[in-house]
Design a protein around this motif. Structure first.
Motif, PDB file in Angstrom:
ATOM      1  N   ILE A 716       3.110  10.419  -0.463  1.00  0.00           N
ATOM      2  CA  ILE A 716       1.853  10.931   0.099  1.00  0.00           C
ATOM      3  C   ILE A 716       2.127  11.397   1.530  1.00  0.00           C
ATOM      4  CG2 ILE A 716       1.095   8.704   1.035  1.00  0.00           C
ATOM      5  CD1 ILE A 716      -1.203  11.249  -0.696  1.00  0.00           C
ATOM      6  N   TYR A 877       9.575   5.465  -3.110  1.00  0.00           N
ATOM      7  CA  TYR A 877       8.175   5.848  -2.903  1.00  0.00           C
ATOM      8  C   TYR A 877       7.876   5.704  -1.421  1.00  0.00           C
ATOM      9  CZ  TYR A 877       7.685   0.748  -2.938  1.00  0.00           C
ATOM     10  OH  TYR A 877       7.832  -0.585  -2.688  1.00  0.00           O
ATOM     11  N   ASN A 879       5.537   7.026   2.413  1.00  0.00           N
ATOM     12  CA  ASN A 879       4.634   7.837   3.221  1.00  0.00           C
ATOM     13  C   ASN A 879       5.400   8.766   4.148  1.00  0.00           C
ATOM     14  OD1 ASN A 879       2.536   5.752   2.467  1.00  0.00           O
ATOM     15  ND2 ASN A 879       3.831   4.525   3.807  1.00  0.00           N
ATOM     16  N   ASP A 916      -5.478   3.192   2.804  1.00  0.00           N
ATOM     17  CA  ASP A 916      -4.867   3.958   1.716  1.00  0.00           C
ATOM     18  C   ASP A 916      -3.391   3.606   1.556  1.00  0.00           C
ATOM     19  OD1 ASP A 916      -5.526   6.212  -0.201  1.00  0.00           O
ATOM     20  OD2 ASP A 916      -3.701   6.999   0.731  1.00  0.00           O
ATOM     21  N   ARG A 919      -3.233   0.425  -0.497  1.00  0.00           N
ATOM     22  CA  ARG A 919      -3.584   0.652  -1.900  1.00  0.00           C
ATOM     23  C   ARG A 919      -2.439   1.317  -2.647  1.00  0.00           C
ATOM     24  NH1 ARG A 919      -5.402   4.797  -4.853  1.00  0.00           N
ATOM     25  NH2 ARG A 919      -5.464   6.193  -3.060  1.00  0.00           N
ATOM     26  N   ARG A 920      -1.822   2.310  -2.030  1.00  0.00           N
ATOM     27  CA  ARG A 920      -0.757   3.053  -2.703  1.00  0.00           C
ATOM     28  C   ARG A 920       0.491   2.193  -2.879  1.00  0.00           C
ATOM     29  NH1 ARG A 920      -1.869   8.405  -3.432  1.00  0.00           N
ATOM     30  NH2 ARG A 920      -3.756   9.089  -2.357  1.00  0.00           N
ATOM     31  N   TRP A 924       2.331   1.899  -6.362  1.00  0.00           N
ATOM     32  CA  TRP A 924       3.727   2.290  -6.565  1.00  0.00           C
ATOM     33  C   TRP A 924       4.570   1.112  -7.052  1.00  0.00           C
ATOM     34  CZ3 TRP A 924       3.401   4.933  -1.179  1.00  0.00           C
ATOM     35  CH2 TRP A 924       2.896   6.237  -1.323  1.00  0.00           C
TER      36      TRP A 924
END
Length: 968
Positions: A716, A877, A879, A916, A919-920, A924
């Motif tokens: 993201i 995974y 950010n 967020d 949560r992600r 993941w």
């Protein structure tokens, strides 16, 4: 650990641990300068061995990085220990008046002496440096840290413990083994070169004795089963899992890798010029190495591989190519090597011509180079350790003993058999695969040995800027001064003409040469002063010199203020002309002497005189600006230590095509980031690939290859609503630190944060450090610490500049957040970009339209490179956070989103981003859990107990470089 022994009697080995790396003591308050936390020493006296150990209370809280480093030391233990005032007298009693060995002797010795003086005590002991000993005895090592030396010399040792007594013991063993190594090398005879440093304090300790010596154990290589290979299969070999797993490493088939490898093989076979963007994760290096190696094996063709970074070169030479040859059983059939430009190698012939220095420090440097060249038979300047270069003034010798001269001819050299460079050039004839860098590729001086017919250019996106750099003309004031010294300098007693003038007094009249040399040096200083006056005139706020940063600007002849510099440069040219005429007159006279016809000093002098003409032409052209389509600029160092003048061609396509592309039988230009706007047009246009068609070369542009990773699903992009302008450095740093501190607890792994400005990096570090220390977050800034981002036992936050935009490879979830201070747009005021924009702009007044024509391809590639640091395996995974210049939805930002594989961008306030992220992470982690459960389901069915099942899962997570959480 080996038994602690010593050839030298009456010697003490000392190691200290401190509160930080700064060993200077500037504060008067004892509480501020009390930094020693542990002292350890071992003593050999009269064949008796004894030890000293003490913890020291520093009377202050320790930084978390020190507690991490010194395992077993905790604040409670130190708090209950004696202070340095109580420990030091006991330590001085232990060391008596005996010589002491410290690894970093100069720093640590001064440290101990300063403490003693502050406490009205004295340390008058002779101090020896074990680091210095290691450097001179074994110049072939790449590092000389105590940690490295312990691993190198002490059997079965993991390295420096950062505990005083343990490391003092190891230090004694290291010194013992180094001296043994010297005696083995010389058959118990003092090597000749050490007679140059018989006043060195180690000299009496390294004098050989008749004792039993050790031999280093030979390392046995594990044998792996050989699997027959059908070399006609090429890329289909990637489907043979057993072949790639034979060395014990995990392997999974990647269809994109096979697809890319097939196109590369076709390029070799059909004589194509191929452009490929191969996204991170497909195994790009192996995708081109496999077809290249097999094609070379089957056809005998030489293949040149060019890269931009030294890191990738080392990876190819030290890891990828040897592993591949081992896997496909061609290690005895394929020769590979790397080669650099001539000036990167040492010349034994020129070394023998040097005058021997006077000071002990310089003589040690001289002995180091002698042993590096003649004893260890090495010659790569870049491999000389940085500490060695600075400590022993190695750079002062390099001007006189590198192979940079065009008269360095390996075919006629008297030292050809001993010359490292000659051996490297000779190896080119037998090499199948040759690794070079882009800079060398664009100059390629080895055309008589190897013609570049088959080329792989990896990191090809860097070729644009490398081409501009390769085809520019530049003079730097420090290099001008160096050239003058190399020709004639009475003040420094150096120069080839000075030597010849002393030897042939009846031929050379030194009077004029000396005057012109002195005047030319003064003229260089006058130009420096003119730049100082010009820059102060431009800076209306009258900043102090220390507040003026490095300057790089276009030369604007319409700016009347620049006349100050122009006049000084014109005067410099006048003095340069007089000096050049006098030097050439002297050379003509010397050339008439039969005895000097083969004198290498005269030949090199002639070459240096030619350099004067290059300097003259570059400066003269820059202040007249008679050439069209060129960028003329000047640079000034922050402290006015040097200035530079240069001009760069704005159109490099013809020269690049003629030098690189036209001679090729096949060529591959590949990168993880080669396109912008979804095509290769900018790359093709800038470097002249559009000429392939008119020259009947087959140019193949491979369409976009789908990424191996699920970028949209597993990553993201966040863009917080920060108000501060990045140009306001301190305001931006404060706001950025508030944002980071708000979200940092929800970021589970380590963080890589990159800055487009060093000033912003430093301001952010200062703003965030106090709160990070409270949270126990360790800030890293040294490139050598990048590997710590793989650790999960502590939380690390790495701060890096533009130099870290490429090459960072941290697979797994230990590092799952990459932060960028701002979108890395170009600075339109930088001379080259400014000239390129103006060239495009012409009469149209819409500046930003043309700015974006130049900016977008560069920023698109940069941002893809940065994003590529995040995703390194299919399980990764995380950010990607862009702090500034991305929040507003502009057409450029929309296009950049497309470059980033269409990953969703969340533009929001700090708290929304914080929630967020949390949560992600949970999502993941659950996705990875389900994926791994599916992959190893059969193994889990065999587990007999819940504990065995948990252990199996943990092992599978570790294989994938992931942390297993049984609560997922």
């Amino acid at each position: 650990m080996d038994k602690v022994t010593s050839f030298a009697d009456n010697l003490i080995y000392v190691h200290i641990e401190t509160t930080g790396s700064d060993l200077t003591l500037k504060e008067c308050d004892p509480i501020k300068w009390e930094r020693i936390i542990e002292i350890g020493a071992v003593k050999f006296k009269g064949e008796k061995y004894s030890e000293f150990h003490a913890f020291v209370n520093p009377r202050k809280k320790l930084p978390v990085n020190i507690l991490d480093l010194c395992e077993g030391i905790d604040e409670e233990r130190l708090k209950n220990s004696e202070t340095i005032k109580e420990v030091l007298p006991r330590f001085l009693e232990f060391i008596e008046g005996l010589p002491i060995v410290l690894h970093n002797a100069e720093a640590e010795g001064n440290f101990l002496k300063t403490y003693a003086a502050a406490l009205e005590l004295n340390i008058n002991n002779e101090i020896l440096s074990s680091k210095e000993l290691a450097v001179i005895v074994n110049p072939s090592l790449k590092e000389y840290t105590l940690d490295f030396l312990i691993k190198e010399y002490v059997a079965n040792n993991e390295g420096e413990k950062h505990r005083a007594l343990e490391d003092a013991r190891s230090l004694a063993i290291v010194v013992q083994k180094i001296i043994e190594e010297l005696w083995l090398e010389s058959s118990l005879v003092m090597p000749y070169e050490f007679t140059e440093v018989d006043d060195w304090n180690w000299y009496k300790y390294i004098a050989p004795k008749a004792v039993t010596l050790y031999e280093r154990p030979l390392m046995e290589r594990d044998l792996v089963p050989i699997i027959p290979v059908n070399y006609d299969k090429y890329e289909e070999l990637f489907r043979d899992e057993k072949l790639w797993q034979r060395t014990g490493k995990s392997y999974s088939i990647r269809e994109q890798q096979i697809q890319v490898s097939e196109k590369i093989r076709e390029g070799f076979e059909d004589g194509k010029i191929t452009l490929i963007e191969a996204p991170t994760g497909i195994g790009k290096s192996m995708a081109y190495l496999l077809p290249a190696v097999i094609y070379s094996y089957k056809t005998g063709s030489k293949i040149i591989i060019s890269t931009n970074t030294k890191g990738l070169q080392n990876q190819l030479v030290e890891k990828d190519i040897p592993n591949l040859l081992d896997i496909i059983s061609l290690q005895n059939n394929i020769n590979f090597m790397s080669i650099k430009g001539k000036c990167n190698y040492l010349c034994g012939d020129r070394f023998k011509l040097m005058d021997k220095p006077e000071s002990l420090r310089d003589r040690l440097g001289y002995v180091y180079l002698y042993r590096y060249i003649f004893t260890k038979k090495l010659g790569d300047v870049e491999e000389i350790n940085h500490w060695v270069r600075t400590t022993f003034n190695i750079d002062s010798f390099l001007d006189e003993c590198t192979c940079e001269s065009e008269y360095c001819d390996v075919k006629s050299c008297d030292y050809k058999e001993q010359c490292y460079y000659a051996r490297e050039v000779d190896k080119l004839k037998e090499a199948n695969i040759i690794i070079v860098n882009h800079s060398l590729l664009l100059k390629w001086p080895y055309g008589t040995e190897v013609e570049i017919k088959n080329l792989i250019a990896d990191e090809a996106h860097n070729l644009k800027m490398e081409a501009y750099a390769a085809f520019q003309s530049e003079v730097i004031s420090s290099e001008i001064a160096k050239t003058i010294r190399e020709i004639y300098s009475k003040e420094s007693k150096s120069g080839y003409l000075l030597y010849l003038a002393k030897k042939y007094r009846d031929i050379v009249d030194e009077k004029n040469v000396s005057v012109y040399s002195r005047n030319l040096n003064k003229a260089v200083d006058m130009v420096t002063e003119s730049f100082r006056d010009f820059i102060k005139l431009k800076r209306k706020d009258k900043k102090d010199e220390e507040e003026i940063y490095d300057i790089n600007e276009s030369i604007n002849l319409q700016d009347n203020r620049f006349n100050i510099v122009k006049k000084a440069l014109q005067e410099f040219l006048q003095h340069l002309t007089l000096f050049s005429i006098e030097v050439n007159r002297a050379i003509e006279k010397l050339q008439c002497n039969e005895a000097l016809k083969e004198d290498k000093r005269l030949k090199i002098l002639l070459e240096k005189a030619k350099n004067l003409e290059v300097i003259k032409e570059t400066i003269d052209s820059s202040i007249k600006q008679e050439r069209e389509n060129y960028c003329y600029s000047y640079s000034v160092h922050k402290g006015f230590r040097w200035w530079a003048i240069k001009y760069i061609p704005l159109d490099v396509q013809d020269e690049f095509y003629a030098k690189v592309v036209e001679p090729l039988e096949s060529g591959l230009f590949i990168s993880a980031t080669l396109t912008s706007g979804g095509n290769y047009e900018d790359f093709k246009r800038t470097l002249g690939f559009t000429k392939c068609i008119e020259n009947k070369k087959s140019l193949v542009e491979i369409p976009k290859i789908e990424p191996a990773f699920k970028y949209k699903q597993n990553s993201i992009i966040y863009s917080p609503n920060l108000k501060a302008d990045p140009a306001n450095i301190h305001e931006f740093a404060e706001e950025a630190s508030v944002f980071i501190l708000n979200i940092i607890d929800n970021i589970k792994g380590n963080v890589l944060m990159l800055f487009t400005s060093t000033a912003r990096l430093k301001a952010f570090e200062k703003a965030v450090t106090p709160d990070f220390e409270k949270k126990g977050i360790r800030i890293l800034t040294r490139k050598g610490d990048l590997q710590k981002l793989k650790n999960r036992d502590k939380k690390y936050f790495f701060l890096g500049s533009r130099g870290f935009f490429e090459g960072v490879d941290i697979p797994g979830d230990a590092m799952n957040t990459v932060i960028l201070d701002k979108v890395p747009n170009i600075n339109g005021k930088e001379p080259l970009y400014e000239a390129l924009i103006k060239r495009k702009q012409r009469e149209d007044l819409d500046y930003f339209k043309y700015y974006n024509i130049i900016n977008y391809p560069i920023v698109a590639i940069d941002i893809k490179q940065i994003y590529g640091r995040l995703m390194r395996t299919e399980y990764d995974y995380g950010n990607f956070i862009i702090l500034s210049k991305f929040y507003n939805i502009t057409s450029i930002n929309r296009n950049l989103e497309k470059e980033l594989y269409g990953v969703r961008v969340i533009r929001a306030d700090s708290d929304i981003i914080k929630d967020d992220i949390n949560r992600r992470y949970r999502m993941w982690q659950k996705d990875n859990y389900n994926k791994i459960i599916y992959e190893v389901g059969n193994r889990l069915k065999l587990a007999r107990t819940p504990e065995e099942r948990q252990l199996t899962l943990k092992q599978e997570y570790e294989k994938r470089k992931l942390m297993y959480d049984k609560n997922v």
